[in-house]
Design a protein around this motif. Structure first.
Motif, mmCIF file in Angstrom:
data_model
loop_
_atom_site.group_PDB
_atom_site.id
_atom_site.type_symbol
_atom_site.label_atom_id
_atom_site.label_comp_id
_atom_site.label_asym_id
_atom_site.label_seq_id
_atom_site.Cartn_x
_atom_site.Cartn_y
_atom_site.Cartn_z
ATOM 1 N N ALA A 123 0.830 -1.209 0.000
ATOM 2 C CA ALA A 123 0.000 0.000 0.000
ATOM 3 C C ALA A 123 0.861 1.254 0.000
ATOM 4 N N PHE A 124 1.901 1.261 0.823
ATOM 5 C CA PHE A 124 2.740 2.457 0.965
ATOM 6 C C PHE A 124 3.513 2.745 -0.319
ATOM 7 N N LEU A 125 4.274 1.770 -0.791
ATOM 8 C CA LEU A 125 5.087 1.994 -1.988
ATOM 9 C C LEU A 125 4.211 2.152 -3.224
ATOM 10 N N GLY A 126 3.104 1.404 -3.283
ATOM 11 C CA GLY A 126 2.193 1.514 -4.416
ATOM 12 C C GLY A 126 1.565 2.898 -4.515
ATOM 13 N N ALA A 127 1.202 3.479 -3.361
ATOM 14 C CA ALA A 127 0.614 4.821 -3.358
ATOM 15 C C ALA A 127 1.599 5.831 -3.927
ATOM 16 N N TYR A 128 2.863 5.744 -3.524
ATOM 17 C CA TYR A 128 3.868 6.676 -4.054
ATOM 18 C C TYR A 128 4.091 6.470 -5.550
ATOM 19 N N ASP A 129 4.109 5.218 -6.000
ATOM 20 C CA ASP A 129 4.301 4.967 -7.433
ATOM 21 C C ASP A 129 3.169 5.596 -8.245
ATOM 22 N N PRO A 132 3.337 21.503 -9.329
ATOM 23 C CA PRO A 132 3.690 20.084 -9.323
ATOM 24 C C PRO A 132 5.121 19.798 -9.768
ATOM 25 N N ASP A 133 5.819 20.813 -10.278
ATOM 26 C CA ASP A 133 7.113 20.590 -10.921
ATOM 27 C C ASP A 133 8.099 19.841 -10.025
ATOM 28 N N GLY A 134 8.224 20.292 -8.776
ATOM 29 C CA GLY A 134 9.238 19.719 -7.905
ATOM 30 C C GLY A 134 9.034 18.244 -7.632
ATOM 31 N N TYR A 135 7.761 17.814 -7.528
ATOM 32 C CA TYR A 135 7.491 16.406 -7.243
ATOM 33 C C TYR A 135 7.952 15.512 -8.386
ATOM 34 N N GLY A 136 7.910 16.053 -9.600
ATOM 35 C CA GLY A 136 8.321 15.253 -10.750
ATOM 36 C C GLY A 136 9.808 14.993 -10.823
ATOM 37 N N THR A 137 10.611 15.687 -10.005
ATOM 38 C CA THR A 137 12.062 15.495 -10.031
ATOM 39 C C THR A 137 12.541 14.454 -9.019
ATOM 40 N N LEU A 138 11.646 13.963 -8.183
ATOM 41 C CA LEU A 138 12.068 13.141 -7.051
ATOM 42 C C LEU A 138 12.308 11.690 -7.433
ATOM 43 N N PRO A 139 13.245 11.016 -6.758
ATOM 44 C CA PRO A 139 13.406 9.575 -6.966
ATOM 45 C C PRO A 139 12.204 8.826 -6.418
ATOM 46 N N ARG A 140 11.990 7.639 -6.908
ATOM 47 C CA ARG A 140 10.876 6.828 -6.418
ATOM 48 C C ARG A 140 11.056 6.544 -4.923
ATOM 49 N N ASP A 189 14.197 16.148 0.900
ATOM 50 C CA ASP A 189 14.332 15.997 2.350
ATOM 51 C C ASP A 189 13.013 15.555 2.979
ATOM 52 N N GLU A 190 11.907 16.096 2.483
ATOM 53 C CA GLU A 190 10.593 15.698 2.989
ATOM 54 C C GLU A 190 10.343 14.212 2.706
ATOM 55 N N ARG A 191 10.677 13.777 1.495
ATOM 56 C CA ARG A 191 10.464 12.370 1.142
ATOM 57 C C ARG A 191 11.362 11.460 1.968
ATOM 58 N N ILE A 192 12.585 11.871 2.227
ATOM 59 C CA ILE A 192 13.479 11.073 3.077
ATOM 60 C C ILE A 192 12.885 10.957 4.482
ATOM 61 N N GLY A 193 12.342 12.062 5.002
ATOM 62 C CA GLY A 193 11.725 12.021 6.326
ATOM 63 C C GLY A 193 10.542 11.078 6.382
#
Length: 516
Positions: free
Chosen positions: A321-327, A354-362, A397-401
């Protein structure tokens, strides 16, 4: 239209003149901490409010806490904090009710739903597009006195409209002697209610309408008429044949002379597995704060908004559920620039770009980097920046947290499976000796078996496996690793395990909530 919130907003806009401020109510009773199922009610109101704004229409959200509802006897028997309060208004346990409501309001503030100018109780300055009402306060202040007297006077007529035999059954008196609503009304008119209390035996007359609480069906129509409520979300079970929303249409048309508010029906919120809905009476949670611990605000809103409001939702925190939601969320964000429907949904969710979210690693990559580096966030961040140099640093940093909160909480059982506390074997002693003289990168080499690794990770973390020893040696240093192994061998301590948090904030936050 391109989203269900816009459909309901269009219905409201067509019903009311341009100058009218459309009022959307979301209401809930603080019987316990509000969970992710309750939150769907507020999200629906919020999204319709945002949709009306996109159409250029004025609107506001009214959050009503139904703290004048009685405490259930079963709950009073189960909860120490409510002992002896069965049948009394929820708000009479003021500290408890205040804590529950303020907790939810704090979550709404973090979600960006509660305006920044609202105080801790959700109250806002005049002219705001948000209102918070406490029904105990409003009833006791006589806010509804005039319309209550009309309802009491016309109880027989209202009973006919609601297909009830006796109008007195549409009301309950909070006993003037013991405060409970376990009362039988013998005589009712617009000025008074003569009753007998089944709890204390008192036979008294209540002359203040504030002591005479209408049933839920009447209470709802009363507040709609008094406040001017135009729209309200409601669970599908409240909208089916014979439900409150169905039966009260006759009151609106035949008594109040106005149309019923536009109802936004929504489906159930279910757990990750099984068929049951998430219910506060079954142990509470999860809560909005649990979602926020592992997801950014736009993703939380997207989880609720992406499907038709009539569809049931499944929310969970397991790996799938967690990883699938992010994907799925990442695919959605990447589609926003070129997909009109995706762009519409994004604009309903947030004012962010939305631009910044598109640059993030999975998220899978972020979790992997954290795990490989023993949950050392800075080391993982350096690795991720090297692999994704164009990533937005703040959002990364937010995603790492969020990944760290999940990895050390919900994902701990998968990534850090517990091992026994047996005595360390020769593999631990050998590695300590090697680390003390080691000067190169990575960990000292040796022909280690699977059992040797299990012994080493058990000494370091109390787990059956863990990140590569080479990475751990580079992140923490050979001396720190040797000290940690010696601490377990000599004193049974695992200092590095404290560097990999054993519990997420969710566990601490849940403790008082589950008690309720």
């Amino acid at each position: 239209m391109s989203h269900w919130a816009l459909d309901y907003a269009r219905r409201l806009a067509d019903r009311h003149p341009q100058h009218h401020r459309i009022l959307i109510q979301t209401s809930m009773s603080p019987t316990g901490y509000f969970h992710v199922g309750n939150f769907r009610d507020t999200v629906c109101a919020h999204l319709v409010h945002r949709a009306l704004g996109r159409m250029g229409r004025r609107s506001a959200v009214l959050l009503s806490f139904d703290d004048y509802d009685p405490v259930r006897e079963s709950q009073a028997a189960r909860e120490t904090e409510l002992a002896g309060c069965g049948g009394r208004p929820l708000a009479e346990r003021r500290e408890r009710a205040e804590r529950i409501c303020r907790t939810y309001l704090a979550e709404l503030r973090e979600m960006g739903i509660l305006p920044a100018e609202a105080d801790a109780d959700g109250r806002t300055p005049p002219g705001s597009d948000w209102e918070t009402h406490y029904q105990y306060e409003r009833y006791r202040a006589g806010e509804y006195r005039e319309i209550q007297r009309r309802y009491q006077r016309d109880a027989a007529r209202l009973a006919t409209l609601l297909r009830k035999d006796d109008g007195r059954d549409l009301f309950a008196v909070y006993c003037l002697q013991c405060g409970r609503n376990t009362t039988e009304i013998h005589r009712l008119d617009e000025h008074a209610a003569r009753y007998r209390c089944l709890s204390c035996g008192a036979e008294l007359t209540a002359r203040d309408p504030a002591d005479v609480k209408p049933s839920w069906a009447l209470d709802w129509t009363l507040r709609v008429a008094h406040e001017g409520i135009d729209c309200e979300p409601a669970g599908q079970d409240h909208c089916s044949a014979g439900s409150t929303m169905d039966r009260t249409r006759a009151v609106y048309v035949g008594y109040l002379g106005s149309p019923q508010p536009v109802i936004v029906p929504y489906g159930l919120v279910r757990g990750e597995r099984g068929g049951g809905k998430i219910s506060g009476s079954l142990g509470g949670g999860p809560y909005v704060r649990d979602l926020l611990a592992v997801h950014p605000v736009p993703l939380v809103l997207w989880l609720y908004a992406r499907r038709n409001c009539l569809s049931d939702l499944r929310l969970g925190f397991g790996p799938g559920a967690f990883l699938g939601a992010y994907d799925e969320f990442d695919r959605f964000v990447r589609a926003v620039p070129g997909d009109g429907r995706a762009r519409t949904l994004w604009d309903l969710l947030t004012d962010e770009r939305p631009d910044g979210y598109g640059t993030l690693p999975r998220m899978r990559s972020v979790v992997g980097a954290l795990y490989a580096h023993g949950c050392a966030a800075e080391a993982a961040r350096r690795r991720l920046v090297a692999l994704h140099p164009g990533a937005d640093r703040i959002l990364l940093d937010e995603r790492i947290g969020h990944a760290l909160a999940w990895l050390t909480g919900y994902g701990r059982g998968r990534y850090w499976p517990a091992a026994g506390d047996g005595p360390p074997g020769p593999a631990v002693g050998l590695l300590i000796e090697q680390l003390r003289v080691h000067t190169g990168t990575g960990a000292p080499r040796a022909d280690r078996t699977r059992e040797d690794f299990r012994e080493i990770y058990g000494a370091l973390f109390g787990t059956e496996h863990g990140p590569r020893l080479d990475t751990l040696a580079d992140v923490f240093g050979p001396a720190v690793l040797a000290d940690a192994l010696e601490a377990y061998r000599d004193r049974g301590e695992r200092p590095l395990r404290e560097r990999v948090p054993a519990r997420s904030d969710r566990a601490r936050q849940e403790a008082p909530s589950r008690a309720s």
